[in-house]
Design an enzyme around this catalytic site. Structure first.
Site, PDB file in Angstrom:
ATOM      1  N   ARG A  66      27.386  -9.871  11.269  1.00 52.43           N
ATOM      2  CA  ARG A  66      28.373  -8.973  10.482  1.00 52.43           C
ATOM      3  C   ARG A  66      27.956  -7.589  10.386  1.00 52.43           C
ATOM      4  NH1 ARG A  66      26.615  -8.966   5.401  1.00 52.43           N
ATOM      5  NH2 ARG A  66      26.077 -11.194   4.383  1.00 52.43           N
ATOM      6  N   HIS A  87      28.264  -8.210   2.659  1.00 51.24           N
ATOM      7  CA  HIS A  87      29.015  -9.465   2.608  1.00 51.24           C
ATOM      8  C   HIS A  87      30.349  -9.204   2.213  1.00 51.24           C
ATOM      9  CE1 HIS A  87      30.284 -13.334   1.254  1.00 51.24           C
ATOM     10  NE2 HIS A  87      30.327 -12.751  -0.172  1.00 51.24           N
ATOM     11  N   TYR A 142      19.157  -6.042   1.749  1.00 54.42           N
ATOM     12  CA  TYR A 142      18.708  -7.324   2.383  1.00 54.42           C
ATOM     13  C   TYR A 142      18.465  -7.461   3.617  1.00 54.42           C
ATOM     14  CZ  TYR A 142      23.482  -8.487   2.720  1.00 54.42           C
ATOM     15  OH  TYR A 142      24.765  -8.270   3.127  1.00 54.42           O
TER      16      TYR A 142
END
Ligand SMILES: Cc1ncc(C[n+]2csc(CCOP(=O)(O)OP(=O)(O)O)c2C)c(N)n1
Length: 322
Positions: A238, A242, A253
């Site tokens: 993706r 998120h 991250y």
């Protein structure tokens, strides 16, 4: 060999999903969409390659990141935008939002904000189809994070012993929120878990729509002829956080380089080149498809903006059985 009509439909669907979600991102940033939005930009080949194998009567379950799955199964962007805007013309009368879109008439039996919850639902749907004696199959979309939920293991075990017509399609986009699959999975490939439950498991390049189509095709045939479930893992990525707005919160991250590397593997130009080389698509077709899709999305947003808000009197309608 896939016929050119189907290949073109798949291409148009990938372009539609991309345009839909780019618009969601833009509108979310402007504060026009309440709640959360989880985008699957970069993952378009998985739902499209999968759903190209399905008939209208077949079912899917989806996840919190489900716009692509739902569009690939045939949902109309205007009712989706209306749902995202919380309007009463939306698929769930504005009560579900981005994460809970359903349209039983299209076999979309529910996206789901609870990680892993769609897996038993899909398995139950397949059990119902088996008991009704139909040839319909159910596709269960879920993520690498959901593959670590108990619901996955219980459902796949039952589906295996009962030989249910269900295809578990794992969209392994490498992260569950900020937890890398490389840390959280006990195995390298989710597909290898199929062997624990005595069902076929295969991993494919999730950015290659044809590879996804072919793997799911085999699984659908098995399911339709009564041979039971299969597990297809599609490795993809993706592009966005998120949830929309994550980057603004400073969540880090994964490296920019990693994201850029995956963007180079964009499934859309890859498929486009393939079709151009085969003489199925011309540069003019590409421009026309993108132009028409843009217009379709603009019209859908306008429809949703002009749609009425739900009547407060209706707040409890549809929440409980009569
Ligand atoms: C049962 C449950 N646990 C935790 C959460 C919070 N949560 C929302 S999305 C998510 C990660 C899901 O990762 P994955 O299944 O890989 O799907 P992806 O977001 O990558 O598409 C988590 C932990 C939740 N919604 N439901």
């Amino acid at each position: 060999m896939l016929n050119s009509e189907l290949l073109l439909k798949m291409y148009q669907k990938m372009v539609l999903i991309r345009a839909f979600e780019e618009k969601v991102s833009e509108l979310f940033a402007k504060g026009k969409i309440p709640g959360f939005a989880h985008l699957s930009l970069g993952q378009e080949a998985v739902p499209v390659g999968t759903c190209a194998n399905l008939e209208e009567e077949d079912h899917i379950t989806s996840t919190h990141r489900g716009h692509g799955d739902i569009l690939a199964k045939g949902a109309d962007p205007k009712y989706m935008f209306a749902e995202l805007f919380g309007k009463s013309s939306g698929y769930c009368k504005g009560k579900g939002g981005s994460m809970h879109i359903a349209d039983y008439s299209l076999g979309i039996i529910g996206a789901n904000g609870i990680v892993g919850a769609g897996i038993p639902i899909a398995t139950g749907s397949a059990l119902a189809q088996q008991q009704l004696g139909t040839k319909n199959v159910t596709v269960c979309f879920f993520g690498d994070g959901a593959a670590n939920e108990g619901s996955f293991h219980e459902a796949v075990n039952l589906a295996s012993i009962w030989k249910l017509p269900v295809i578990y399609v794992c969209q392994n986009n490498q992260y569950a929120v900020s937890t890398p699959a490389s840390y959280a999975l006990s195995v390298q490939d989710v597909s290898s878990r199929g062997s624990a439950y005595n069902i076929p498991g295969v991993t494919v390049d999730g950015n290659d729509v044809i590879a996804v189509y072919e793997a799911v095709h085999e699984a659908v045939e098995r399911a339709r002829n009564g041979s039971g479930p299969s597990l297809v893992e599609c490795k993809t990525y993706r592009w966005h956080g998120h949830f929309e707005g994550e980057e603004a919160l400073g969540w880090i991250y994964r490296s920019k380089e990693e994201v850029e590397e995956w963007k180079k593997k964009d499934p859309i130009p890859r498929f486009e080149n393939n079709l151009v080389n085969q003489g199925i698509l011309s540069k003019t077709d590409i421009e026309k498809t993108k132009e028409q899709t843009k217009q379709l999305i603009e019209d859908a947003v306008k429809f949703a903006e002009e749609a009425p808000l739900p009547d407060p009197e209706e707040a409890l309608v549809g929440l409980f059985p009569d």
